[in-house]
Design a protein around this motif. Sequence first.
Motif, PDB file in Angstrom:
ATOM      1  N   LEU A 111     -73.386  28.318 -87.420  1.00 19.96           N
ATOM      2  CA  LEU A 111     -72.609  29.476 -86.984  1.00 19.96           C
ATOM      3  C   LEU A 111     -71.219  29.036 -86.527  1.00 19.96           C
ATOM      4  O   LEU A 111     -70.215  29.695 -86.843  1.00 19.96           O
ATOM      5  CB  LEU A 111     -73.340  30.217 -85.863  1.00 19.96           C
TER       6      LEU A 111
ATOM      7  N   ARG B 140     -69.359  36.407 -78.580  1.00 13.44           N
ATOM      8  CA  ARG B 140     -70.634  36.645 -77.912  1.00 13.44           C
ATOM      9  C   ARG B 140     -71.146  38.068 -78.148  1.00 13.44           C
ATOM     10  O   ARG B 140     -72.330  38.292 -78.380  1.00 13.44           O
ATOM     11  CB  ARG B 140     -70.453  36.359 -76.410  1.00 13.44           C
TER      12      ARG B 140
ATOM     13  N   VAL C  75     -72.240  37.389 -82.614  1.00 12.05           N
ATOM     14  CA  VAL C  75     -73.635  36.971 -82.463  1.00 12.05           C
ATOM     15  C   VAL C  75     -74.604  38.120 -82.751  1.00 12.05           C
ATOM     16  O   VAL C  75     -75.510  37.965 -83.580  1.00 12.05           O
ATOM     17  CB  VAL C  75     -73.882  36.327 -81.077  1.00 12.05           C
TER      18      VAL C  75
ATOM     19  N   SER D 247     -79.401  35.338 -88.572  1.00 11.56           N
ATOM     20  CA  SER D 247     -79.988  34.314 -87.699  1.00 11.56           C
ATOM     21  C   SER D 247     -81.500  34.323 -87.810  1.00 11.56           C
ATOM     22  O   SER D 247     -82.134  33.267 -87.871  1.00 11.56           O
ATOM     23  CB  SER D 247     -79.597  34.557 -86.243  1.00 11.56           C
TER      24      SER D 247
END
Lengths: 318, 428
Positions: A109, A223, A227, A234
């Motif tokens: 990432l 964040r 994410v 993910s």
Amino acid sequence: MSPPKALAHPPLLSTSLQGFLVAFERHDWPSAFVCLLPVALIFGLFNIYPALYSVFLSFFRWDGFNLQREFVGLDNYRTLVHSGAFWHSVLVTFYYASGATLLSLVLGLALATALNSNLAGRTIYRTLYFLPVVTPMVAAGVVWQRLFDPTHGVINGALSWLGVTGPNWLSDPAWAMPALILVGTWRRAGFNLVVYLAALQAVPRIYYEAARLDGASAWALFRFITVPLVAPASLFLAITSLIDGFQMLDLVFVMTNGGPLDATNVLGFYLYQNAFRFFKLGYASAVAYAIFALIFLVTLVQWRLVGRRAEVAYQEAA
Amino acid sequence: MRQFIWQRWSQALAVAGLLAALVGLAAPGLLGAALAQEPLTLTFWHYWDGVNGDTLDRLAQEYNAQHPGVVVEPVFIPNPELLSKLQTAIASGDTPALAIADVIWMAALKRSGGLAPLDSFITASGLDLSDFYASQLDFDRFEGQLYALPVSTNNLELFYNKDLFRAAGLDPERPPQTWDELVEFGQRIRQADPSKFGYELFTQGGEGTTWQFQVFLWQLGGEFLTPDGQPAFDSPAGVQALQFWSDLIRTYQVSALRPWGLFGSGDAAMVMDGSWMVQFFPPQINFELGTARFPIPSGGQPATNMGGEHIFILKGDPAREQAAFDFIQYFTSTAVQVQWDQATGFTPVRRSVAEDPGYQAWLRDTQPLLIPFVESQQYARARPSVPQYPEISAAFSRQVERVLQGQATPEEALAQAAADVRAILAGP
């Protein structure tokens, strides 16, 4: 760690598969049957039959040679549950798989975020980071073994330059597995990078622009936008990396031979050892199904726990 | 419509049937062709590549030229695949006439029920078994019968780096002869250059560790397993040998816990390694190589460990078995073995080969580094030829590693190893 499988099917198979699809749509079952036959035969012979055969073998005690096999019922599974060596291998495998998964996700990432900017030579970097994914691991393992050499290796050389005395990597029970995790991360990060890069490009720019107008810091953007919005990627990567980690064998084979003191005796190696060094084919088949059950279980748990949260995070952010 | 579907299904079945027929017909067709044109073909599976494989091909051709009724056909199968191919062949009954295997595999092979006993062939042919080094045949015997014969062997002796000897002020023509000298010379090497090690131990566990350790144990008069197959290494000799290994690393600091390969890279002055390295070391090293009989402990005896390949017949019809044995007799004969050993660098399996004047002249003139290995073949011992050996070896070497890592004393480790080995022998 499987690089994407070759896309080109052998001509016979792709022709027959195309034929099957056409026939299937036309509800022409006889033609569909004929077209499916080659694929079904090959898949059945080389995938399904061995998988089923090893279920059968797991109920026997057999050294692979003797013309007599001894039926032992569930004995192999009983031995396995009571074997300290097996559970040690389960722990060691979890250690490797979770370590390599976590590090390669973070690294993948981070690299993808860096490369997602308008960096010059982006394709070159992307190719470079992807190279380990397509490098034969046996060759890479030999090179890494050199790099980890305590006296002449580049790694301890660099550490001593920083004033740190490097460990006796592959000969120290405490450091051998961290060394393997580093190599596992190196080989997996490039694949994660490419998937993350695709996920990042699907994140609409306006979210960032809006947040920036509200005075969000770069970390906050990462964040609270990046994410959560790449959470589905993910999840996919976490599951596939973990499965890959559970199946890892080649690095151990080349670099540590399961040692020192079984510190790197992962399940794949434990299975190999029992099947092809100790000639306990029945027991090894039972181990194979235990690995299957573990992977299945872990994936299920991951799906339940992380999957829901990933969805929620994605929807909230979007 | 119904008729149409029926037609389609019959077409489908016809195609499927045709496919099956093609596969099914091809095999017997080929078989028939082979049967029609004699002579008897003896397929011989082996994993010898390079010079070894070429030499075998040449020997087989010579044999075929002398025996018009028979064609021996060596088939190369890579080492990692040969064993599983043999497994499949024995299980399916579709076997080659002949094959070789590593001595360690003989334990499983001779118990498989797939090999033909050689005793009646040997008696009928008058082959003199006493010329073979007796311990070689330990790998081949099972329940009073002989299932294979040795065709190549190798053993472990001392290799040393003459350049490092010189740099430490040691005489490069005077290698250590005792364990005390091994330590003393090793310490001299370290004093001269602290980045070098005196002696390289195989510390990575597995059979590499076990088979080197057995040499030290046998030199002290110890045994690995008793004749009836129970642990015998937890003896005073075992403790002394393991203490010596531990001392080499921890007390004398002559050796180190490192991945194998220090000697080859010039970082260790001495190592115990196999006779095959007489060929393999020279192209990969940049120092002057010496070999010698391995140092012996005070009051000890010469001993070494051995590997190699043994040849056997897979059960078939009597004519094929007899023809296969005739080839074995040719291949193991002194004259052919002299040629074979000179071409391949294997050490002799028969006394008459080692003592052959031509072979000895060849050694002196072209392969002086091999002489210590040929001399010590008579002291080579066989590792226990039981099917559980690989597992026993793994359990044993794990305990050796514990001592080398400083996690156990030799007494504790050997007691644990004995318990583990008993559990392995008792079965799961």
